[in-house]
Design a protein around this motif. Structure first.
Motif, PDB file in Angstrom:
ATOM      1  N   ARG A  49      39.093  36.295  35.470  1.00 54.11           N
ATOM      2  CA  ARG A  49      39.987  37.359  35.816  1.00 54.11           C
ATOM      3  C   ARG A  49      40.101  38.534  34.937  1.00 54.11           C
ATOM      4  N   ASN A  81      46.897  50.610  36.828  1.00 52.29           N
ATOM      5  CA  ASN A  81      45.992  50.897  37.819  1.00 52.29           C
ATOM      6  C   ASN A  81      44.521  50.792  37.344  1.00 52.29           C
ATOM      7  N   ASP A  93      41.602  53.409  44.678  1.00 48.36           N
ATOM      8  CA  ASP A  93      42.248  52.150  44.222  1.00 48.36           C
ATOM      9  C   ASP A  93      41.556  51.051  44.248  1.00 48.36           C
ATOM     10  N   ILE A  94      41.393  50.387  43.281  1.00 56.67           N
ATOM     11  CA  ILE A  94      40.662  48.906  43.119  1.00 56.67           C
ATOM     12  C   ILE A  94      41.678  47.843  43.124  1.00 56.67           C
ATOM     13  N   SER A  95      42.686  48.283  42.201  1.00 54.46           N
ATOM     14  CA  SER A  95      43.633  47.164  41.896  1.00 54.46           C
ATOM     15  C   SER A  95      44.687  47.683  41.116  1.00 54.46           C
ATOM     16  N   GLU A  96      45.911  46.930  41.284  1.00 55.96           N
ATOM     17  CA  GLU A  96      47.230  47.496  40.485  1.00 55.96           C
ATOM     18  C   GLU A  96      47.938  46.247  39.931  1.00 55.96           C
ATOM     19  N   ALA A  97      48.748  46.598  38.925  1.00 65.44           N
ATOM     20  CA  ALA A  97      49.391  45.229  38.471  1.00 65.44           C
ATOM     21  C   ALA A  97      50.998  46.066  37.989  1.00 65.44           C
ATOM     22  N   THR A 142      47.065  41.107  34.949  1.00 68.26           N
ATOM     23  CA  THR A 142      45.875  40.664  35.732  1.00 68.26           C
ATOM     24  C   THR A 142      45.757  41.367  36.879  1.00 68.26           C
ATOM     25  N   LEU A 143      44.274  42.105  36.875  1.00 68.36           N
ATOM     26  CA  LEU A 143      44.084  42.923  38.038  1.00 68.36           C
ATOM     27  C   LEU A 143      43.360  42.466  38.994  1.00 68.36           C
ATOM     28  N   GLY A 144      43.122  40.992  39.066  1.00 66.52           N
ATOM     29  CA  GLY A 144      42.094  40.382  39.857  1.00 66.52           C
ATOM     30  C   GLY A 144      40.941  39.926  39.424  1.00 66.52           C
ATOM     31  N   SER A 145      39.815  39.512  40.314  1.00 66.10           N
ATOM     32  CA  SER A 145      38.736  38.976  39.854  1.00 66.10           C
ATOM     33  C   SER A 145      37.974  39.854  39.084  1.00 66.10           C
ATOM     34  N   LEU A 148      35.220  42.323  40.688  1.00 62.67           N
ATOM     35  CA  LEU A 148      35.520  43.656  41.137  1.00 62.67           C
ATOM     36  C   LEU A 148      34.884  44.780  40.513  1.00 62.67           C
TER      37      LEU A 148
END
Length: 195
Positions: A49, A81, A93-97, A142-145, A148
């Motif tokens: 992650r 972000n 934008d790829i990911s945000e938390a 955690t921003l994802g896999s 990414l």
């Protein structure tokens, strides 16, 4: 017969009141100013992650302690972000938390109480420094896999923090409780990197 001194005497307090009120607001804001410092964020692969790790340090702990003991309930909000910068268009934008924590004082137990999103029971301690270090000293979002990220591409990690009184409209309590001439209780940090 006209008495010019009488007219001036009536007008003088009306013109001094706004100036005096503004001076009180400025002095109160500076006296109660808070500042948050961000520990530089890092990205880590935690069990596959993509995790942003950072920390928050409250600079003026005696002032914060007094505010909490007087009944203030504060909320720390962090937005993280991950973006792909673009030259000719808006960043992608790829990911945000999001991270949100509540800090208060329990007058019955004389303990500071902090809620954290990854814990069911709140942190409790009579020592404010201990609870701040334990709760906000190291934060992971955690921003994802990890997949990414693509090798050779440029990315930006943006981090924004704010601390306001619970239930206050955004930006409103910054003027009353946490306003100062510098950034006060709002901070931002950007880390540009190539993977």
């Amino acid at each position: 017969m006209r008495n010019p001194d009488h007219k001036r005497a009536g007008a003088k307090p009306a013109t001094l009141f706004p100036a005096a009120f503004l001076a009180v607001l400025i002095l109160a804001g500076v006296a109660m100013a808070q500042s948050l410092s961000l520990k530089a964020p890092t990205l880590a692969n935690v069990n596959g992650r993509l995790t942003a790790q950072f920390g928050i340090v409250v600079e003026d702990r005696p002032i914060l302690k007094g505010e909490l003991e007087d009944g203030a309930v504060l909320v720390l909000k962090c937005e993280v972000n991950l973006l792909e910068p673009r030259d000719y268009w808006l960043d992608r934008d790829i990911s945000e938390a999001h991270f949100q924590s509540r800090l208060s004082f329990d007058p019955l137990t004389r303990e500071f109480v902090m809620t954290l999103p990854d814990r069911q029971s709140p942190l409790r301690s009579e020592d404010l420094s201990e609870i701040l270090d334990k709760g906000w000293g190291t934060i992971g979002a955690t921003l994802g896999s990890w997949t990414l990220l693509d090798r050779g591409k440029k990315y930006s990690l943006r981090l924004r923090t704010s601390m306001n009184e619970e239930g206050a409209p955004e930006g409103m309590m910054r003027f009353i409780y946490f306003w100062s001439w510098d950034a006060g209780a709002n901070n931002a940090f950007q880390l540009d990197f190539t993977f």
